[in-house]
Design a protein around this motif. Structure first.
Motif, PDB file in Angstrom:
ATOM      1  N   VAL A  39       0.840  -1.201   0.000  1.00 46.03           N
ATOM      2  CA  VAL A  39       0.000   0.000   0.000  1.00 46.03           C
ATOM      3  C   VAL A  39       0.877   1.254   0.000  1.00 46.03           C
ATOM      4  O   VAL A  39       0.613   2.206  -0.743  1.00 46.03           O
ATOM      5  CB  VAL A  39      -0.956   0.013   1.207  1.00 46.03           C
ATOM      6  N   LEU A  40       1.933   1.268   0.812  1.00 47.85           N
ATOM      7  CA  LEU A  40       2.830   2.426   0.839  1.00 47.85           C
ATOM      8  C   LEU A  40       3.425   2.683  -0.538  1.00 47.85           C
ATOM      9  O   LEU A  40       3.639   3.830  -0.931  1.00 47.85           O
ATOM     10  CB  LEU A  40       3.958   2.204   1.855  1.00 47.85           C
ATOM     11  N   GLY A  41       3.661   1.599  -1.282  1.00 35.11           N
ATOM     12  CA  GLY A  41       4.252   1.744  -2.598  1.00 35.11           C
ATOM     13  C   GLY A  41       3.354   2.429  -3.604  1.00 35.11           C
ATOM     14  O   GLY A  41       3.813   2.853  -4.666  1.00 35.11           O
ATOM     15  N   THR A  42       2.069   2.570  -3.304  1.00 35.34           N
ATOM     16  CA  THR A  42       1.148   3.242  -4.216  1.00 35.34           C
ATOM     17  C   THR A  42       1.050   4.734  -3.929  1.00 35.34           C
ATOM     18  O   THR A  42       0.427   5.466  -4.706  1.00 35.34           O
ATOM     19  CB  THR A  42      -0.263   2.637  -4.115  1.00 35.34           C
ATOM     20  N   LEU A  43       1.623   5.182  -2.829  1.00 32.70           N
ATOM     21  CA  LEU A  43       1.535   6.594  -2.466  1.00 32.70           C
ATOM     22  C   LEU A  43       2.540   7.408  -3.269  1.00 32.70           C
ATOM     23  O   LEU A  43       3.603   6.918  -3.649  1.00 32.70           O
ATOM     24  CB  LEU A  43       1.813   6.778  -0.974  1.00 32.70           C
ATOM     25  N   ALA A  44       2.209   8.666  -3.491  1.00 31.45           N
ATOM     26  CA  ALA A  44       3.178   9.581  -4.079  1.00 31.45           C
ATOM     27  C   ALA A  44       4.345   9.748  -3.099  1.00 31.45           C
ATOM     28  O   ALA A  44       4.169   9.613  -1.880  1.00 31.45           O
ATOM     29  CB  ALA A  44       2.524  10.935  -4.350  1.00 31.45           C
ATOM     30  N   PRO A  45       5.558  10.042  -3.604  1.00 25.37           N
ATOM     31  CA  PRO A  45       6.726  10.121  -2.720  1.00 25.37           C
ATOM     32  C   PRO A  45       6.532  11.016  -1.506  1.00 25.37           C
ATOM     33  O   PRO A  45       6.869  10.630  -0.380  1.00 25.37           O
ATOM     34  CB  PRO A  45       7.827  10.643  -3.649  1.00 25.37           C
ATOM     35  N   ALA A  46       5.987  12.220  -1.704  1.00 24.34           N
ATOM     36  CA  ALA A  46       5.820  13.137  -0.575  1.00 24.34           C
ATOM     37  C   ALA A  46       4.800  12.613   0.429  1.00 24.34           C
ATOM     38  O   ALA A  46       4.954  12.782   1.641  1.00 24.34           O
ATOM     39  CB  ALA A  46       5.417  14.528  -1.063  1.00 24.34           C
ATOM     40  N   GLU A  47       3.732  11.976  -0.071  1.00 22.98           N
ATOM     41  CA  GLU A  47       2.740  11.379   0.822  1.00 22.98           C
ATOM     42  C   GLU A  47       3.380  10.283   1.661  1.00 22.98           C
ATOM     43  O   GLU A  47       3.153  10.186   2.867  1.00 22.98           O
ATOM     44  CB  GLU A  47       1.595  10.765   0.012  1.00 22.98           C
ATOM     45  N   ARG A  48       4.152   9.456   1.012  1.00 20.75           N
ATOM     46  CA  ARG A  48       4.783   8.333   1.712  1.00 20.75           C
ATOM     47  C   ARG A  48       5.723   8.838   2.793  1.00 20.75           C
ATOM     48  O   ARG A  48       5.712   8.341   3.920  1.00 20.75           O
ATOM     49  CB  ARG A  48       5.545   7.464   0.701  1.00 20.75           C
ATOM     50  N   LEU A  49       6.506   9.858   2.462  1.00 14.54           N
ATOM     51  CA  LEU A  49       7.436  10.395   3.449  1.00 14.54           C
ATOM     52  C   LEU A  49       6.696  10.985   4.643  1.00 14.54           C
ATOM     53  O   LEU A  49       7.049  10.720   5.799  1.00 14.54           O
ATOM     54  CB  LEU A  49       8.335  11.450   2.798  1.00 14.54           C
ATOM     55  N   ALA A  50       5.670  11.793   4.368  1.00 14.63           N
ATOM     56  CA  ALA A  50       4.933  12.425   5.462  1.00 14.63           C
ATOM     57  C   ALA A  50       4.292  11.381   6.365  1.00 14.63           C
ATOM     58  O   ALA A  50       4.328  11.492   7.601  1.00 14.63           O
ATOM     59  CB  ALA A  50       3.877  13.374   4.904  1.00 14.63           C
ATOM     60  N   PHE A  51       3.696  10.359   5.763  1.00 10.24           N
ATOM     61  CA  PHE A  51       3.043   9.311   6.552  1.00 10.24           C
ATOM     62  C   PHE A  51       4.054   8.507   7.354  1.00 10.24           C
ATOM     63  O   PHE A  51       3.870   8.258   8.553  1.00 10.24           O
ATOM     64  CB  PHE A  51       2.256   8.385   5.628  1.00 10.24           C
ATOM     65  N   VAL A  52       5.124   8.080   6.706  1.00 10.99           N
ATOM     66  CA  VAL A  52       6.117   7.249   7.386  1.00 10.99           C
ATOM     67  C   VAL A  52       6.755   8.007   8.546  1.00 10.99           C
ATOM     68  O   VAL A  52       6.841   7.494   9.677  1.00 10.99           O
ATOM     69  CB  VAL A  52       7.200   6.777   6.392  1.00 10.99           C
ATOM     70  N   LEU A  53       7.203   9.232   8.289  1.00  8.25           N
ATOM     71  CA  LEU A  53       7.891   9.971   9.355  1.00  8.25           C
ATOM     72  C   LEU A  53       6.953  10.312  10.502  1.00  8.25           C
ATOM     73  O   LEU A  53       7.330  10.173  11.677  1.00  8.25           O
ATOM     74  CB  LEU A  53       8.513  11.244   8.792  1.00  8.25           C
ATOM     75  N   HIS A  54       5.733  10.769  10.184  1.00  5.44           N
ATOM     76  CA  HIS A  54       4.838  11.192  11.265  1.00  5.44           C
ATOM     77  C   HIS A  54       4.165  10.022  11.970  1.00  5.44           C
ATOM     78  O   HIS A  54       4.226   9.898  13.191  1.00  5.44           O
ATOM     79  CB  HIS A  54       3.773  12.152  10.747  1.00  5.44           C
ATOM     80  N   ASP A  55       3.529   9.137  11.197  1.00  2.31           N
ATOM     81  CA  ASP A  55       2.724   8.087  11.808  1.00  2.31           C
ATOM     82  C   ASP A  55       3.560   6.932  12.342  1.00  2.31           C
ATOM     83  O   ASP A  55       3.139   6.252  13.284  1.00  2.31           O
ATOM     84  CB  ASP A  55       1.703   7.559  10.801  1.00  2.31           C
TER      85      ASP A  55
END
Length: 285
Positions: free
Chosen positions: A111-127
């Motif tokens: 699922v993470l692989g379907t996110l745009a790069p900036a979305e993935r970074l924001a989600f991974v770092l914050h959540d």
């Protein structure tokens, strides 16, 4: 203690954390090694005497490296369109990589692989790592509020959507059919992929380029798009299927699409440079 030795010890103490961040960002153990190595090189090239939180600084650096790698992967069109399956992970001498993979889960990585790069970074770092949005914002070149929106959008997709498979392919086929019909001047082909009540809206910048402010109904929309879209390419815009109009190698218009069932139900043309600068755009093949 010698400064280089001190930095080396600090880096080693954070290596596991950096690998965990990089793996969730990249889903590739080979790229994880590259990202962590590049972080070490940047540490050696930087003056960190004024850095109060070296662990936070290293997290920021490895996140920037991973973001660059994801964007480069997209620009070279090396990433397959559709769900990205993470690489199988082999144990290292201490079994750490397998533990790291188990803690994430292959389904989440897909699922993470379907996110745009900036979305993935924001989600991974914050959540996943509790990095504040004030620290995430400069990494992705957005305001803290925009970074929060990126993470929120990613969170909804991670929590509310199954790993994309046939649904992504179905929507991509609809977009491709729309593009082909538009380029070929195929009026009936356009009607086949447009919802009867489809609405097109364009911002003022797009209107100056020839779009109408608003068009309603499949017949009128098909007539407008017939013979157009010659410079449009399928794209992911903030993680959603869209069109990117490229002229002279430059992005001139983003066309956002809403797909309901098997038809396009809404089209939004955005040409305002400032607003487009807020989008994360990745061209598809």
């Amino acid at each position: 203690m010698d400064e280089k030795k001190f930095l080396a010890e600090k880096f080693e103490a954070n290596r596991g954390h950096l690998r965990a961040v990089a793996y969730r960002m990249l889903g590739s153990t080979a790229e994880v090694d590259d990202a962590v190595q590049e972080t070490w090189l940047r540490l050696n090239r930087s003056d960190t005497s004024a850095v109060e939180n070296l662990s936070g600084w290293l997290t920021t650096v490895v996140a920037r490296v991973c973001l660059d790698m994801l964007r480069s992967r997209k620009s070279r069109r090396e990433e397959p369109m559709g769900p990205h399956v993470p690489e199988p992970v082999a144990d290292d001498a201490y079994g750490r990589d397998a533990e790291m993979a188990d803690s994430v889960g292959a389904a989440l990585l897909v699922v993470l692989g379907t996110l745009a790069p900036a979305e993935r970074l924001a989600f991974v770092l914050h959540d996943m790592f509790a990095v504040p949005f004030e620290e995430i914002a400069p990494i992705v070149g957005r305001t803290p509020a925009a970074a929060r929106q990126l993470a929120s959008r990613a969170r909804r997709r991670v929590q509310g959507s199954p790993p994309p498979d046939a649904d992504f392919d179905r929507q991509k086929n609809i977009v491709d059919a729309f593009l082909k019909a538009s380029r070929d001047g195929d009026f009936e082909g356009l009607l086949a992929v447009l919802d009867p009540d489809v609405v097109v809206r364009a911002d003022q910048a797009a209107q100056r380029l020839g779009s109408q402010a608003e068009i309603r109904g499949a017949t009128a929309v098909a007539e407008f798009f017939k013979g157009r879209a010659q410079a449009a390419k399928p794209a992911l815009v903030d993680g959603s299927l869209a069109l990117a109009v490229m002229l002279g190698g430059q992005l001139r218009v983003v066309v956002r699409l809403t797909i309901s069932g098997d038809r396009i139900s809404a089209i939004e043309a955005v040409a305002d440079a400032e607003q487009m600068g807020e989008f994360d755009v990745a061209l598809l093949s």
